[in-house]
Design an enzyme around this catalytic site. Structure first.
Site, PDB file in Angstrom:
ATOM      1  N   GLY A  55       0.817  -1.199   0.000  1.00 33.07           N
ATOM      2  CA  GLY A  55       0.000   0.000   0.000  1.00 33.07           C
ATOM      3  C   GLY A  55       0.854   1.254   0.000  1.00 33.07           C
ATOM      4  O   GLY A  55       1.944   1.286  -0.581  1.00 33.07           O
ATOM      5  N   SER A  56       0.393   2.282   0.690  1.00 31.08           N
ATOM      6  CA  SER A  56       1.035   3.589   0.577  1.00 31.08           C
ATOM      7  C   SER A  56       2.484   3.604   1.042  1.00 31.08           C
ATOM      8  O   SER A  56       3.242   4.498   0.658  1.00 31.08           O
ATOM      9  CB  SER A  56       0.225   4.633   1.348  1.00 31.08           C
ATOM     10  OG  SER A  56      -0.993   4.902   0.676  1.00 31.08           O
ATOM     11  N   THR A  57       2.887   2.647   1.866  1.00 29.44           N
ATOM     12  CA  THR A  57       4.298   2.569   2.238  1.00 29.44           C
ATOM     13  C   THR A  57       5.173   2.403   1.001  1.00 29.44           C
ATOM     14  O   THR A  57       6.314   2.863   0.967  1.00 29.44           O
ATOM     15  CB  THR A  57       4.528   1.395   3.206  1.00 29.44           C
ATOM     16  OG1 THR A  57       3.522   1.399   4.212  1.00 29.44           O
ATOM     17  CG2 THR A  57       5.886   1.492   3.861  1.00 29.44           C
ATOM     18  N   LYS A  59       4.947   3.913  -1.694  1.00 30.68           N
ATOM     19  CA  LYS A  59       5.206   5.193  -2.359  1.00 30.68           C
ATOM     20  C   LYS A  59       6.632   5.670  -2.090  1.00 30.68           C
ATOM     21  O   LYS A  59       7.216   6.403  -2.901  1.00 30.68           O
ATOM     22  CB  LYS A  59       4.199   6.241  -1.884  1.00 30.68           C
ATOM     23  CG  LYS A  59       2.772   5.956  -2.331  1.00 30.68           C
ATOM     24  CD  LYS A  59       1.761   6.882  -1.686  1.00 30.68           C
ATOM     25  CE  LYS A  59       0.349   6.540  -2.164  1.00 30.68           C
ATOM     26  NZ  LYS A  59      -0.707   7.261  -1.459  1.00 30.68           N
TER      27      LYS A  59
END
Length: 248
Positions: A55-57, A59
């Site tokens: 997920g956003s990690t 990014k």
């Protein structure tokens, strides 16, 4: 785990400079003396055997690659709508918002999917894939515990449809918890990823300890990029009031 009704949870503690794995904690766990008394799904080590989309990690790795390759700086500005179409594929942010103008640092602070895709499009899919592998994703960590999963990180020629875009913000590939801790630890260790290790040495018959030698290391990004990433990662947490603060 109990508070949020989760199936299970893992906690990993890792020395990013030495590669030493200080803790792999699991809940629910089991007593190895009487394994038959526990549910089969609780007998493994979720930290290395269970995989998930970061997920956003994820990014972090996209933005670090862009900074390292010189296609963006923390001050680079982007026009960020709530949703945008990329080659016929709709990408949207997690929360509705009016059109924004964000810097690269702002894209990370607000965890913008649209912004991250715009950043990723300044890099070729092959470069993005190479960085993901350099961070140790899609490869076993080297700790040599049984039932470790390498995760699933497909090469660009197997990306289909939305995958080109979703992989930019941590979807469309899977990792294990120890991989992610090691990968993010790269920024703490001046841009060098250290292979995790569970054993510091072997005790000989005379009682002495024979070290196993230096763990494998990989220069992933420069010292400057690592420092930039650490600064950007720190900008969302109020050090006085947030429950996510870390003393020191």
């Amino acid at each position: 785990v109990e508070k949020w009704g989760a199936v299970g949870g893992s906690a990993v503690v890792y020395n990013a400079r030495s590669g030493e794995v200080l803790a792999l904690a699991e809940y629910p766990s089991f007593d190895p003396n009487t394994p038959g008394e526990f549910a089969p799904e609780d007998l493994g080590n979720r930290s290395i055997s269970s995989v998930f989309e970061p997920g956003s990690t994820g990014k972090l790795f996209t933005l670090a690659a862009a900074i390292e390759e010189g296609t963006a700086t923390p001050e680079t500005q982007y026009e960020i709508p709530y949703e945008e179409w990329f080659d016929g594929h709709r990408i949207k942010d997690s929360h509705h918002h009016p059109d924004q103008r964000l810097t690269l640092a702002g894209v990370l602070r607000h965890s913008s999917n649209v912004g991250t895709v715009k950043v990723s499009e300044t890099l070729t899919p092959e470069v993005r894939y190479d960085y993901r592998k350099a961070f140790g994703l899609g490869e076993k960590t080297g700790v040599e515990l049984p039932a470790e999963s390498a995760g699933v990180v497909h090469p660009p020629d197997q990306w289909t449809g939305r995958t080109r875009y979703t992989t930019a913000f941590g979807q469309g590939y899977s990792v294990n918890a120890l991989q992610m801790v090691s990968a993010v630890g790269t920024f703490a260790n001046d841009g060098v990823r250290i292979e995790p290790s569970l054993i510091s040495g072997i005790r000989e018959a005379d009682g002495s300890i024979r070290p196993l030698g230096e763990p494998e290391s990989t220069r992933v990004v420069s010292s400057e990029t690592a420092a930039t990433m650490r600064a950007m990662m720190d900008n969302s947490v109020d050090d006085e009031t947030s429950s996510a603060k870390v003393d020191g």
